[in-house]
Design a protein around this motif. Structure first.
Motif, short mmCIF file in Angstrom:
data_model
loop_
_atom_site.label_atom_id
_atom_site.label_comp_id
_atom_site.label_asym_id
_atom_site.label_seq_id
_atom_site.Cartn_x
_atom_site.Cartn_y
_atom_site.Cartn_z
N ARG A 83 0.83 -1.21 0.00
CA ARG A 83 0.00 0.00 0.00
C ARG A 83 0.86 1.27 0.00
O ARG A 83 0.53 2.26 -0.65
N ALA A 131 2.05 1.60 -3.48
CA ALA A 131 0.94 1.93 -4.38
C ALA A 131 0.57 3.41 -4.28
O ALA A 131 0.20 4.03 -5.29
N ILE A 178 0.66 -2.06 -7.08
CA ILE A 178 -0.79 -1.96 -7.32
C ILE A 178 -1.32 -3.31 -7.80
O ILE A 178 -2.36 -3.80 -7.33
N TYR A 179 -0.59 -3.91 -8.71
CA TYR A 179 -0.96 -5.25 -9.20
C TYR A 179 -0.96 -6.26 -8.05
O TYR A 179 -1.89 -7.08 -7.92
N ILE A 238 -1.43 -5.82 -4.90
CA ILE A 238 -2.58 -5.62 -4.02
C ILE A 238 -3.79 -6.36 -4.60
O ILE A 238 -4.54 -7.03 -3.89
N GLY A 239 -3.97 -6.25 -5.92
CA GLY A 239 -5.06 -6.99 -6.56
C GLY A 239 -4.90 -8.48 -6.37
O GLY A 239 -5.88 -9.18 -6.07
N GLU A 291 -12.71 -6.32 -5.47
CA GLU A 291 -11.63 -5.40 -5.11
C GLU A 291 -10.36 -5.74 -5.90
O GLU A 291 -9.61 -4.85 -6.32
N LYS A 303 -10.53 -4.23 -9.29
CA LYS A 303 -10.31 -2.78 -9.23
C LYS A 303 -8.82 -2.44 -9.29
O LYS A 303 -8.39 -1.57 -10.05
N TRP A 304 -8.03 -3.16 -8.50
CA TRP A 304 -6.59 -2.90 -8.45
C TRP A 304 -5.89 -3.38 -9.73
O TRP A 304 -4.98 -2.71 -10.24
N SER A 324 -3.69 -0.89 -12.33
CA SER A 324 -2.33 -1.19 -12.78
C SER A 324 -2.28 -1.43 -14.29
O SER A 324 -1.38 -0.94 -14.98
#
Length: 627
Positions: A219, A222, A230-231, A233-234, A249, A252-253, A257
């Motif tokens: 985070r 990101a 970011i990827y 986190i997804g 969610e 979304k991430w 990305s």
């Protein structure tokens, strides 16, 4: 005169060479001086203030004078946004120019970029391995990074040095040392250092695994726009790593990305669209994202795109393009693509059929631990596809696949033990592997295990367990199991006798053109067992099964023609079908054919006894008496 002219030319060349060499030496010296000054401004060395833009100017002047180390450092500056806007394309250009002249820094970073990519920088893992190999065990090649990381405590250099220890670039792989440098970089707020530190905690790489801590670092990275973080986190939301699982969610991430050009995220977003994970399924959007990722050289996306082309998913089916993308990924060492390309070569799908080439790709895939390739190699060795038949070698590969819990490999190994192929026949061992495969959901193995329980092969006979496994397999639409289950209901084997249920399962198998089921369903239809009696429908079912070379159906079809059951009486066709079945080994057909010929021929003038028929050669299965 000619001699004097020659001497003049020679002296002229010598003078030119002397002054040209002097000029080149002066340029190199000036280039080195500018390069040194650039490092002083970049890191604040020897009392100089940190002035990144002044550093860039000095590096550019140095590079223009042919000092290739400056080109490598300019690549680093553009990659990490030091004194210039981050520009991965410009960075790559500088690295390539410097790498041509043997600059270790450039080769080290190219090894990274070709392996992992960055937006608009193409991945090529085969090339990555080449760059890594060129500076293998040469710590001096990354001395600039080492100095910047340890002496200047520069966050980007610390991250880059961590990568070297992570992947074994110029130095030996060392997880703990990699983690230490990543941590030093992350603690200074470097986004890439923070992102990779999250990976370390998430995977337990060089540190105790801590998924909560992983998400914290992801985070932080990101927030600074680091697309890999970011990827990731997804990915964590998709798999529930450090957070509660949340596919919506995750999408979304991934989208955030992917829209910034991250190839990993583009591929994952494509996968979500393909399978409807966290978003409404949309096969066209799936292939759109796969294409974007594949254009950046990401081998997983190339493999996925190949699969979509091969199976017409989200686009028109195109076997040639399917094999094309498999090959692109395979050349990068992607194990699944290598296996799929081997399958294409084996069967001539989108490429010219070449069984030896298939084996070559299966072996490459197997070398990378692909369990599908283990099984495919076993099949090739068992059946002599692209290699000489070698049953022991087949068992070896089946065993490797089976030990990795690959259900088809376990099934094939079970068949080898059951039939004594490459190993001594051992029915108990066969059942063991059938059971393992069946428990992993393999429908063929479930049917085979059911048969073993029904017949008491390698295990105590247990018809109730037989029905249990037949049912498991039948629910997966396996026609053999459906037919076997129908037979159990028809005969009260392991279940209460129920002709209605028998017909239900026979019909399901018959719908798949399963010859034995067609024959059984025809018998029930002919007799009105569990279904309304219908001789015409029964005749058509017998005919369908007989034309698929099912012996029992050929006998029953001949019987229909002989007696006019559901069809016009036709002794010629009855004879033909009895003869076809008899020649294939059906004893009942042999006897019925004999009787039919006797009956018909006794009505013919001039033939009055069976002995006449024997001497006339009209009864098969007999020999005329010796003279």
């Amino acid at each position: 005169m000619p001699s004097s002219f020659s001497n003049i030319i020679s002296r002229s060349k010598s003078v030119f060479s002397k002054f040209g060499g002097k000029k080149a030496t002066e340029d190199v010296g000036l280039g080195a001086s500018c390069f040194k000054r650039g490092n002083q401004y970049l890191f604040g060395r020897q009392g100089h203030p940190i002035a990144e833009k002044l550093a860039i100017a000095q590096f550019q002047k140095s590079a223009s004078l042919g000092y290739h180390a400056a080109e490598a450092v300019l690549g680093f500056c553009y990659e990490f946004g030091m004194g210039v806007e981050t520009d991965f394309v410009r960075s790559e250009e500088y690295y390539l120019q410097a790498a041509k002249h043997g600059e270790g820094l450039a080769m080290a970073r190219l090894a990274f970029l070709r392996k992992y990519g960055r937006p608009n920088v193409k991945i090529d893992r085969a090339e990555a391995e080449e760059w890594t190999e060129r500076i293998k065990h040469q710590p001096a090649a990354i001395q600039w990074i080492m100095d910047a990381a340890s002496l200047d405590h520069h966050a980007a250099a610390q991250y880059a040095l961590g990568v070297c220890y992570h992947d074994g670039i110029s130095v030996e792989k060392d997880e703990m040392t990699a983690f230490r440098w990543y941590k030093a970089s992350a603690d200074q707020g470097n986004p890439r250092g923070q992102g990779i530190l999250g990976y370390c905690y998430g995977e337990g790489f060089g540190v105790t695994k801590d998924e909560i801590e992983a998400m914290r670092w992801y985070r932080l990275a990101a927030k600074q726009g680091e697309t890999v973080a970011i990827y990731n986190i997804g990915y964590c939301y998709e798999d529930g790593i450090g957070v509660e699982k949340n596919p919506t969610e995750a999408v979304k991430w991934y989208a955030l990305s992917a829209e910034q050009g991250n190839a990993f995220a583009q591929n994952s977003l494509g996968y979500c669209y393909e399978d409807g994970i966290g978003i409404t399924q949309d096969l066209m959007k799936a292939t759109y994202w796969y294409k974007l990722s594949a254009e950046q050289g990401y081998p997983w996306a190339e493999c996925n795109l190949g699969y979509c082309y091969q199976n017409g998913i989200g686009m028109p089916k195109d076997d040639t393009l399917g094999a094309f993308y498999y090959r692109k990924a395979a050349l990068q060492g992607h194990a699944r693509a290598q296996h799929n390309l081997g399958f294409c070569c084996q069967n001539g799908i989108g490429v010219t059929k070449d069984e030896k080439e298939a084996v070559k790709w299966y072996k490459r895939s197997a070398e990378r631990g692909n369990i599908f390739a283990y099984h495919s190699l076993g099949y090739c060795y068992q059946n002599g596809i692209g290699v000489e038949v070698n049953e022991q070698e087949a068992v070896f590969w089946y065993f490797l696949s089976a030990e990795e819990n690959h259900a088809p490999g376990q099934l094939s190994l079970g068949y080898c033990y059951r039939n004594g192929i490459g190993v001594p026949k051992n029915e108990k061992e066969a059942v063991k592997w059938f059971k393992r495969s069946a428990e992993h959901g393999n429908a063929l193995a479930q049917n085979s295990l059911g048969f073993c329980f029904e017949e008491g092969i390698g295990i105590d006979k247990d018809t109730t367990r037989a029905v249990y496994w037949y049912h498991k397999s039948a629910k997966q639409n396996n026609p053999w199991a459906q037919c076997n289950l129908g037979f159990c209901y028809a005969n009260g084997i392991g279940v209460e006798k129920d002709n209605v249920k028998a017909v239900v399962w026979y019909r399901r198998a018959a719908a798949q053109n399963h010859a034995r089921a067609l024959d059984k369903l025809a018998l029930h239809t002919q007799e009105g067992l569990g279904v309304e009696k219908d001789p015409v429908a029964a005749f058509e079912l017998f005919k369908q099964a007989a034309e698929s070379d099912h012996l029992s159906a050929q006998f029953h079809l001949a019987n229909c023609f002989e007696k006019g059951l559901g069809c016009p009486l036709d002794l010629t066709l009855a004879t033909r079908w009895f003869e076809r079945a008899a020649l294939a080994g059906c004893r009942n057909s042999h006897e019925r054919l004999r009787l039919l010929i006797v009956r018909e021929c006794l009505l013919s003038p001039g033939i009055s006894t069976e002995e006449d028929l024997i001497y006339g050669g009209l009864i098969i299965g007999h020999s005329a008496p010796a003279a």
